[in-house]
Structures are given as C-alpha cells and as structure tokens.
Design a protein around this motif. Structure first.
Motif, PDB file in Angstrom:
ATOM      1  N   HIS A  98       0.839  -1.206   0.006  1.00 27.43           N
ATOM      2  CA  HIS A  98       0.027  -0.002  -0.197  1.00 27.43           C
ATOM      3  C   HIS A  98       0.820   1.240  -0.036  1.00 27.43           C
ATOM      4  CE1 HIS A  98      -2.925   3.079   1.323  1.00 27.43           C
ATOM      5  NE2 HIS A  98      -3.861   2.389   0.727  1.00 27.43           N
ATOM      6  N   GLU A  99       1.969   1.391   0.893  1.00 31.22           N
ATOM      7  CA  GLU A  99       2.765   2.642   0.827  1.00 31.22           C
ATOM      8  C   GLU A  99       3.438   2.777  -0.503  1.00 31.22           C
ATOM      9  OE1 GLU A  99       6.611   4.162   3.394  1.00 31.22           O
ATOM     10  OE2 GLU A  99       5.478   2.282   4.267  1.00 31.22           O
ATOM     11  N   ARG A 100       3.888   1.774  -1.026  1.00 26.28           N
ATOM     12  CA  ARG A 100       4.481   1.931  -2.403  1.00 26.28           C
ATOM     13  C   ARG A 100       3.662   2.388  -3.530  1.00 26.28           C
ATOM     14  NH1 ARG A 100       7.669  -3.704  -3.992  1.00 26.28           N
ATOM     15  NH2 ARG A 100       6.964  -4.494  -2.145  1.00 26.28           N
ATOM     16  N   VAL A 101       2.428   2.045  -3.474  1.00 22.28           N
ATOM     17  CA  VAL A 101       1.426   2.439  -4.623  1.00 22.28           C
ATOM     18  C   VAL A 101       1.018   3.790  -4.246  1.00 22.28           C
ATOM     19  CG1 VAL A 101      -0.930   2.053  -5.330  1.00 22.28           C
ATOM     20  CG2 VAL A 101       0.428   0.187  -4.698  1.00 22.28           C
ATOM     21  N   THR A 102       0.997   4.407  -2.919  1.00 27.93           N
ATOM     22  CA  THR A 102       0.623   5.623  -2.522  1.00 27.93           C
ATOM     23  C   THR A 102       1.753   6.492  -2.998  1.00 27.93           C
ATOM     24  OG1 THR A 102      -0.285   4.740  -0.583  1.00 27.93           O
ATOM     25  CG2 THR A 102      -0.002   7.200  -0.443  1.00 27.93           C
ATOM     26  N   LYS A 103       3.001   6.094  -2.828  1.00 28.00           N
ATOM     27  CA  LYS A 103       4.244   7.006  -3.480  1.00 28.00           C
ATOM     28  C   LYS A 103       4.108   7.135  -4.928  1.00 28.00           C
ATOM     29  CE  LYS A 103       7.506   6.069   0.314  1.00 28.00           C
ATOM     30  NZ  LYS A 103       8.676   5.603   0.884  1.00 28.00           N
TER      31      LYS A 103
END
Length: 65
Positions: A55-60
C-alpha cells in the motif's frame, strides 16, 4: 515547490476506493485460458485489493490519489 509527477503506469493499473484502498485487476487472465476452469476464470474477472505490504509503495507512485 513543483508539482509531483504521477507514475502513469501505476495510474492505469490502480483506482482508489472510497475507504482509501487501491483496487487492482488480477493476474493470469490474458492467455492460456483453455486449461483454466470456468469458475477460476470468472473469479479472475473480479477486482482485487492491493495488500497492506504494498500500500505504501502504490501511494508513493500515485501522490494525488
């Protein structure tokens, strides 16, 4: 400060849900479909969700999503 650029490849693959999660399409539905059963192919049509680990990777990749 300039605007951040969105990764266009990610923008085409993910959509944000109302609760802030990311919808994604499932893999293994492009070819070699004869040997896959009807129920399996039907379930691959449904959208999946991005896991918490990613989730954090996609948010970035999608700063304005």
């Amino acid at each position: 400060m300039p605007k951040m650029k969105t990764r266009r490849a990610a923008a085409k693959r993910f959509k944000v849900t109302g609760s802030g999660e990311f919808k994604r399409s499932k893999a293994f539905k492009r070819h070699i479909l004869e040997k896959k059963g009807p129920a399996r192919k039907r379930n691959l049509r449904k959208a999946g969700l991005v896991s918490k680990a990613d989730h954090e990777r996609v948010t970035k990749m999608l700063p304005y999503a």
